[in-house]
Write an enzyme that holds these catalytic residues in place. Structure first.
Site, mmCIF file in Angstrom:
data_model
loop_
_atom_site.group_PDB
_atom_site.id
_atom_site.type_symbol
_atom_site.label_atom_id
_atom_site.label_comp_id
_atom_site.label_asym_id
_atom_site.label_seq_id
_atom_site.Cartn_x
_atom_site.Cartn_y
_atom_site.Cartn_z
ATOM 1 N N ASP A 12 39.682 36.583 39.854
ATOM 2 C CA ASP A 12 38.678 35.614 40.751
ATOM 3 C C ASP A 12 37.602 35.462 39.657
ATOM 4 O O ASP A 12 37.383 35.891 38.788
ATOM 5 C CB ASP A 12 38.292 36.447 42.068
ATOM 6 C CG ASP A 12 37.183 35.872 42.804
ATOM 7 O OD1 ASP A 12 37.271 34.549 42.984
ATOM 8 O OD2 ASP A 12 36.338 36.679 43.251
ATOM 9 N N ASP A 14 33.402 34.732 41.197
ATOM 10 C CA ASP A 14 32.259 35.258 41.547
ATOM 11 C C ASP A 14 32.548 36.667 42.095
ATOM 12 O O ASP A 14 33.349 36.806 42.948
ATOM 13 C CB ASP A 14 31.750 34.158 42.792
ATOM 14 C CG ASP A 14 31.449 33.112 42.380
ATOM 15 O OD1 ASP A 14 30.106 32.719 41.944
ATOM 16 O OD2 ASP A 14 32.255 31.911 42.451
#
Length: 269
Positions: A12, A14
């Site tokens: 991922d 953020d």
């Protein structure tokens, strides 16, 4: 054991690959360049729009597959669009017609711009380089509502839970949704999930989830983390996610370059 089986690194952005300043650190960049040199396949899977995510992942300086908008778009290492799916105009219009608290910032992810009902400084701060531009609109006056996804944000998590419940009450089986952060709620087409998009990439590469290690911090990472041979949860992830996936290992936070440190210690040493 990890080193023997692992051929794919999935992360991922953020709260995971990006640090607290929403950038990739020099240390993380150096680790990923070494992973590329050692022929690991790299996949970045994010809720961000592709125009927003591309300049961020370019900082890694390695070719990679990019999954964006939680799986609604897939771009190849050469930036070719491989997969695309949108929410239909009438579907989006029906959600926006519900009695949603006007204090909540609502965003439509469109192909070239994001349309929003209110200016949100915190949301703007997530873009260090503005490549995906906002447009302030009155949602009642749009002609076309087709969107990649609908995004709601508010500092009060309970307000967002009410929006989620309102939409699910009206449309119990029509959409996929997730809290990417406690302050961010996202609704997508039913067929959209990071794990579904990653499956498509692995099929192209003649690999499967058993060959992969993944990192995430949000509920939009849940299926991805649960599917991979080794799923790792960031130390900064919400406790509710850690509890739900309690069988998975928790590593250092994104502030501490948790992904890069884990990969360096587990795969490169």
């Amino acid at each position: 054991m990890i080193r023997e089986n692992c051929k794919v690194i999935i992360s991922d952005l953020d709260g995971t690959l990006l640090n607290q300043h929403h950038v990739i650190s020099d240390y993380t960049r150096s680790v990923f360049q070494e992973l590329h040199q050692q022929n690991y396949l790299i996949v970045v899977a994010t809720g961000r729009h592709h125009l927003d995510a591309m300049p961020l992942v370019e900082k890694l300086g390695v070719p990679l597959y990019l999954v964006t908008s939680n799986g609604a778009r897939i771009h190849s290492p050469s930036k070719e669009l491989l997969f695309s799916i949108n929410m239909e105009s009438d579907t989006v219009k029906s959600i926006l017609s519900l009695d949603i608290d006007p204090e909540i910032t609502t965003v439509l992810f469109r192909e070239d711009i994001w349309q929003t009902n209110r200016h949100n400084e915190k949301l703007n701060s997530f873009q260090k380089e503005v490549t995906y531009h906002p447009q302030l609109v009155d949602f009642k006056k749009l002609d076309d509502y087709e969107a990649i996804k609908i995004f709601f944000t508010h500092e009060n998590h309970d307000k967002l839970k009410k929006v989620r419940d309102l939409i699910l009450e009206q449309y119990p089986d029509s959409f996929n949704h997730a809290f990417s952060l406690p302050i961010c709620l996202e609704f997508m087409d039913k067929r959209v999930d990071k794990s579904v998009a990653i499956t498509k990439i692995l099929e192209i590469e003649n690999l499967n989830f058993n060959h992969a290690i993944s990192f995430g911090d949000g509920f939009n990472d849940e299926m991805m983390l649960a599917s991979t041979g080794k799923g790792l949860i960031m130390g900064n992830a919400p406790e509710t996610l850690k509890n739900k996936l309690s069988h998975l290992e928790v590593i250092a936070t994104n502030h501490e370059d948790g992904v890069a440190k884990y990969l360096s210690e587990s795969l490169l040493k």
